[in-house]
Design a protein around this motif. Sequence first.
Motif, mmCIF file in Angstrom:
data_model
loop_
_atom_site.group_PDB
_atom_site.id
_atom_site.type_symbol
_atom_site.label_atom_id
_atom_site.label_comp_id
_atom_site.label_asym_id
_atom_site.label_seq_id
_atom_site.Cartn_x
_atom_site.Cartn_y
_atom_site.Cartn_z
ATOM 1 N N THR A 23 46.123 39.417 39.129
ATOM 2 C CA THR A 23 45.165 39.308 38.033
ATOM 3 C C THR A 23 45.867 38.617 36.877
ATOM 4 N N THR A 28 40.951 36.265 35.293
ATOM 5 C CA THR A 28 40.698 35.658 36.596
ATOM 6 C C THR A 28 41.615 36.290 37.634
ATOM 7 N N ARG A 44 36.819 34.310 39.349
ATOM 8 C CA ARG A 44 36.428 35.417 38.484
ATOM 9 C C ARG A 44 36.003 36.546 39.430
ATOM 10 N N PRO A 45 35.993 37.800 38.972
ATOM 11 C CA PRO A 45 35.658 38.905 39.874
ATOM 12 C C PRO A 45 34.366 38.728 40.685
ATOM 13 N N PRO A 46 33.255 38.253 40.104
ATOM 14 C CA PRO A 46 32.062 38.076 40.945
ATOM 15 C C PRO A 46 32.281 37.068 42.086
ATOM 16 N N GLY A 47 33.065 36.038 41.835
ATOM 17 C CA GLY A 47 33.363 35.057 42.876
ATOM 18 C C GLY A 47 34.199 35.662 43.995
ATOM 19 N N TYR A 49 34.189 38.865 44.846
ATOM 20 C CA TYR A 49 33.293 39.751 45.591
ATOM 21 C C TYR A 49 32.437 38.959 46.566
ATOM 22 N N SER A 50 31.939 37.803 46.143
ATOM 23 C CA SER A 50 31.137 36.946 47.027
ATOM 24 C C SER A 50 31.965 36.426 48.197
#
Length: 63
Positions: A23, A28, A44-47, A49-50
């Motif tokens: 991290t 990021t 980034r965290p949502p990316g 997770y995807s």
Amino acid sequence: MPTLHWQKSSYSSEGNNCVELATAPDGTIRLRESDDPTTTLTLRPPGLYSLLATARREIPNRP
């Protein structure tokens, strides 16, 4: 760039085929392979997770 604390994935083998993540201070998440640590993927965290959700759907479970 500040020094990052890299962690090896628990799914990685003991050899050089390791996925590591860190991290960064900007929030990021950095991913790299241990055999080529100069190449990193920045998410980034949502990316992240995807990416993980897609990998779980596409790669069959190990026996």
